[in-house]
Design an enzyme around this catalytic site. Structure first.
Site, PDB file in Angstrom:
ATOM      1  N   ASP A   1       1.226  -1.456  -0.211  1.00 16.15           N
ATOM      2  CA  ASP A   1       0.003  -0.163   0.422  1.00 16.15           C
ATOM      3  C   ASP A   1       1.027   1.777   0.689  1.00 16.15           C
ATOM      4  O   ASP A   1       0.484   2.304  -0.296  1.00 16.15           O
ATOM      5  CB  ASP A   1      -1.373  -0.038   1.239  1.00 16.15           C
ATOM      6  N   SER A   2       2.086   1.159   0.054  1.00 16.31           N
ATOM      7  CA  SER A   2       3.124   2.249  -0.327  1.00 16.31           C
ATOM      8  C   SER A   2       3.092   2.807  -1.592  1.00 16.31           C
ATOM      9  O   SER A   2       3.563   3.875  -1.772  1.00 16.31           O
ATOM     10  CB  SER A   2       4.639   1.938   0.048  1.00 16.31           C
TER      11      SER A   2
ATOM     12  N   ASP B   1      -0.830  -6.034  -0.439  1.00 17.74           N
ATOM     13  CA  ASP B   1      -1.674  -5.446   1.257  1.00 17.74           C
ATOM     14  C   ASP B   1      -2.736  -5.017   1.121  1.00 17.74           C
ATOM     15  O   ASP B   1      -3.504  -4.449   0.626  1.00 17.74           O
ATOM     16  CB  ASP B   1      -0.523  -4.375   1.298  1.00 17.74           C
TER      17      ASP B   1
ATOM     18  N   LYS C   1      -0.970  -9.505   3.290  1.00 18.74           N
ATOM     19  CA  LYS C   1      -0.675  -8.424   4.329  1.00 18.74           C
ATOM     20  C   LYS C   1      -1.647  -7.892   4.838  1.00 18.74           C
ATOM     21  O   LYS C   1      -2.541  -6.850   4.469  1.00 18.74           O
ATOM     22  CB  LYS C   1       0.787  -8.476   3.825  1.00 18.74           C
TER      23      LYS C   1
ATOM     24  N   GLU D   1      -2.007  -5.572   8.533  1.00 18.43           N
ATOM     25  CA  GLU D   1      -1.341  -4.840   9.927  1.00 18.43           C
ATOM     26  C   GLU D   1      -2.019  -5.050  10.929  1.00 18.43           C
ATOM     27  O   GLU D   1      -3.014  -4.469  11.044  1.00 18.43           O
ATOM     28  CB  GLU D   1      -0.886  -3.072   8.993  1.00 18.43           C
TER      29      GLU D   1
ATOM     30  N   GLU E   1       8.340  -3.983  11.292  1.00 18.62           N
ATOM     31  CA  GLU E   1       9.664  -3.136  10.516  1.00 18.62           C
ATOM     32  C   GLU E   1       9.563  -1.472  11.386  1.00 18.62           C
ATOM     33  O   GLU E   1       8.425  -1.314  12.661  1.00 18.62           O
ATOM     34  CB  GLU E   1       8.071  -2.087  10.334  1.00 18.62           C
TER      35      GLU E   1
HETATM   36  N1  LIG Z   1       9.390   4.685  -0.186  1.00 18.76           N
HETATM   37  C1  LIG Z   1       8.598   4.082   1.128  1.00 18.76           C
HETATM   38  N2  LIG Z   1       9.362   3.942   1.526  1.00 18.76           N
HETATM   39  C2  LIG Z   1       9.246   2.710   2.619  1.00 18.76           C
HETATM   40  O1  LIG Z   1       9.781   2.355   3.061  1.00 18.76           O
HETATM   41  C3  LIG Z   1       7.748   3.104   3.067  1.00 18.76           C
HETATM   42  C4  LIG Z   1       6.995   3.752   2.453  1.00 18.76           C
HETATM   43  N3  LIG Z   1       6.778   4.511   1.053  1.00 18.76           N
HETATM   44  N4  LIG Z   1       5.649   4.184   2.818  1.00 18.76           N
HETATM   45  C5  LIG Z   1       5.068   3.670   3.809  1.00 18.76           C
HETATM   46  C6  LIG Z   1       5.939   3.010   5.419  1.00 18.76           C
HETATM   47  C7  LIG Z   1       6.226   4.059   6.052  1.00 18.76           C
HETATM   48  N5  LIG Z   1       7.408   3.879   6.086  1.00 18.76           N
HETATM   49  C8  LIG Z   1       8.179   5.136   6.734  1.00 18.76           C
HETATM   50  C9  LIG Z   1       8.801   6.641   6.139  1.00 18.76           C
HETATM   51  C10 LIG Z   1      10.315   7.346   6.993  1.00 18.76           C
HETATM   52  C11 LIG Z   1      10.256   6.890   8.663  1.00 18.76           C
HETATM   53  C12 LIG Z   1      10.778   7.675   8.795  1.00 18.76           C
HETATM   54  O2  LIG Z   1      12.155   8.815   8.336  1.00 18.76           O
HETATM   55  N6  LIG Z   1      11.453   7.451   9.855  1.00 18.76           N
HETATM   56  C13 LIG Z   1      12.689   7.648  10.780  1.00 18.76           C
HETATM   57  C14 LIG Z   1      12.574   7.851  12.276  1.00 18.76           C
HETATM   58  C15 LIG Z   1      11.533   8.770  13.101  1.00 18.76           C
HETATM   59  C16 LIG Z   1      11.712   8.234  14.254  1.00 18.76           C
HETATM   60  O3  LIG Z   1      11.384   7.504  15.213  1.00 18.76           O
HETATM   61  O4  LIG Z   1      11.566   9.069  15.204  1.00 18.76           O
HETATM   62  C17 LIG Z   1      13.760   7.733  10.271  1.00 18.76           C
HETATM   63  O5  LIG Z   1      15.272   8.022  10.356  1.00 18.76           O
HETATM   64  O6  LIG Z   1      14.247   6.722   9.344  1.00 18.76           O
HETATM   65  C18 LIG Z   1       9.837   5.540   8.300  1.00 18.76           C
HETATM   66  C19 LIG Z   1       9.757   4.009   7.826  1.00 18.76           C
HETATM   67  C20 LIG Z   1       7.870   2.814   5.884  1.00 18.76           C
HETATM   68  N7  LIG Z   1       7.518   2.684   4.411  1.00 18.76           N
HETATM   69  C1  LIG Z   2       7.154  -1.690   3.739  1.00 20.55           C
HETATM   70  C2  LIG Z   2       6.412  -2.522   3.415  1.00 20.55           C
HETATM   71  C3  LIG Z   2       6.536  -3.911   4.074  1.00 20.55           C
HETATM   72  C4  LIG Z   2       4.591  -2.085   3.375  1.00 20.55           C
HETATM   73  O1  LIG Z   2       3.870  -2.751   3.919  1.00 20.55           O
HETATM   74  C5  LIG Z   2       4.317  -1.220   2.327  1.00 20.55           C
HETATM   75  O2  LIG Z   2       5.401  -1.291   1.159  1.00 20.55           O
HETATM   76  O3  LIG Z   2       3.214  -0.964   1.613  1.00 20.55           O
HETATM   77 MG   LIG Z   3       2.263  -1.356   3.588  1.00 19.40          MG
END
Ligand SMILES: Nc1nc(=O)c2c([nH]1)NC[C@@H]1CN(c3ccc(C(=O)N[C@@H](CCC(=O)O)C(=O)O)cc3)CN21
Ligand SMILES: CC(C)C(=O)C(=O)O
Ligand SMILES: [Mg+2]
Length: 287
Positions: free
Chosen positions: A47-48, A86, A116, A118, A185
């Site tokens: 679903d990303s 998803d 999948k 959540e 995740e």
């Molecule tokens: N392009 C893309 N990649 C992904 O991995 C992803 C998506 N989209 N869309 C759905 C989710 C969203 N995701 C994400 C998006 C951003 C962070 C992020 O920036 N996290 C911060 C941590 C922040 C904190 O815990 O304080 C990082 O620095 O990694 C993490 C997962 C993973 N998934």
């Molecule tokens: C990041 C993965 C695990 C996901 O659920 C997605 O791409 O939607």
């Molecule tokens: Mg997903």
């Protein structure tokens, strides 16, 4: 040798044998045609797609019919690769009945091999019902983007004793419900290791360290096709975005310089016929 399409038994065997499971997301026919020629073990129509294909900030804006479009496109090219999809936000939370109806569409119309969902303990009864109906289900716990609003954003989960304990309980609930694998995740590596050592089904990590049984990344992230945000767990293996810009700019320059199209990319006609045509058109008063 042609790649064998994987199945859920093979993935459990891979865990037992300590062979890492590889997974990427894919959303369309063109990309899947390439992925299907690689040795990746399975793909996720995530679903990303809401982010990578549609430009939304979160994943809650993609509905079932839209997910089905991406699933159908991917399925047309996924000849050798096991395809997980998803279930989008709010298509399974109401209860087993809603989940079954929508899961049926994802499999019948979208041609997914597995689905999948959540959530952990919260959706145990729903996963149980889907598995009883014969649908292979993958769990997804830790950072669950569909509940990002509740989690305060895309934040690492399981950093406190209490929340780490809950994630382990969620993994056990999913195993009880009969999932064939669990996505972990954005959780600390030690929490992912405990879960991986505790459950018999494979764990697939994304931001969950190196002890998981497998790994998944969003394909746009690993290829360098998404620059809106870059989670810490993303590693770029290519810069296709830059390559695309270069190729498109070269095309534009060649068109402007009159270099493209050349003879190789054009259709010819004999000189005689071309002259005859001009003569006829002059007679018609057109030329
Ligand atoms: N392009 C893309 N990649 C992904 O991995 C992803 C998506 N989209 N869309 C759905 C989710 C969203 N995701 C994400 C998006 C951003 C962070 C992020 O920036 N996290 C911060 C941590 C922040 C904190 O815990 O304080 C990082 O620095 O990694 C993490 C997962 C993973 N998934
Ligand atoms: C990041 C993965 C695990 C996901 O659920 C997605 O791409 O939607
Ligand atoms: Mg997903």
């Amino acid at each position: 040798m042609e790649k064998q399409k994987g199945n859920i038994l093979k993935f459990k065997e891979m865990k037992q044998q300590g062979k890492k499971i590889t997974m990427v997301t894919t959303y369309d026919f063109g990309m899947m045609s390439q992925v299907d020629k690689t040795d990746v073990d399975m793909i996720l129509v995530g679903d990303s797609a809401a982010n990578t294909m549609m430009g939304y900030e979160g994943t809650v804006h993609i509905d079932l019919d839209t997910m089905l479009v991406f699933c159908k496109a991917v399925a047309n090219a996924a000849k050798h690769t096991f395809m997980v999809a998803d279930m989008p936000f709010m298509t399974y939370e109401i209860g087993p009945e809603q989940a079954m109806l929508n899961a049926g569409r994802m499999i019948r119309e979208g041609h997914a091999d597995a689905l999948k969902l959540e959530g952990g303990e919260r959706i145990e009864h729903i996963v149980t019902a889907l598995v009883k109906a014969g649908i292979p289900v993958m769990g997804h716990i830790g950072l669950t983007p569909q509940s990002a609003a509740q989690l305060g954003g895309f934040k690492v989960q399981g950093k406190s004793l209490e929340s780490a304990r809950q994630i382990v309980k969620d993994a056990l609930a999913l195993e009880r419900a009969g999932v064939f694998a669990i996505t972990l995740e954005a959780i600390p590596s030690p929490v992912a290791k405990i879960i991986t050592d505790t459950v018999k089904v494979p764990t697939i990590g994304i931001g969950a360290g190196n002890d998981c049984d497998g790994q998944i990344l969003v394909i746009h992230d690993l290829l360098g096709l998404f620059d809106r945000y870059t989670p810490k767990f993303v590693k770029r293996y290519a810069n296709l975005g830059e390559d695309m810009q270069k190729a498109i700019n070269t095309y534009c320059r060649e068109v402007r310089d009159g270099v493209f199209p050349d003879e190789e990319h054009s259709f010819s006609m004999s000189k005689e016929l071309a002259e005859q045509l001009a003569e006829e058109l002059r007679k018609d008063g057109i030329l």
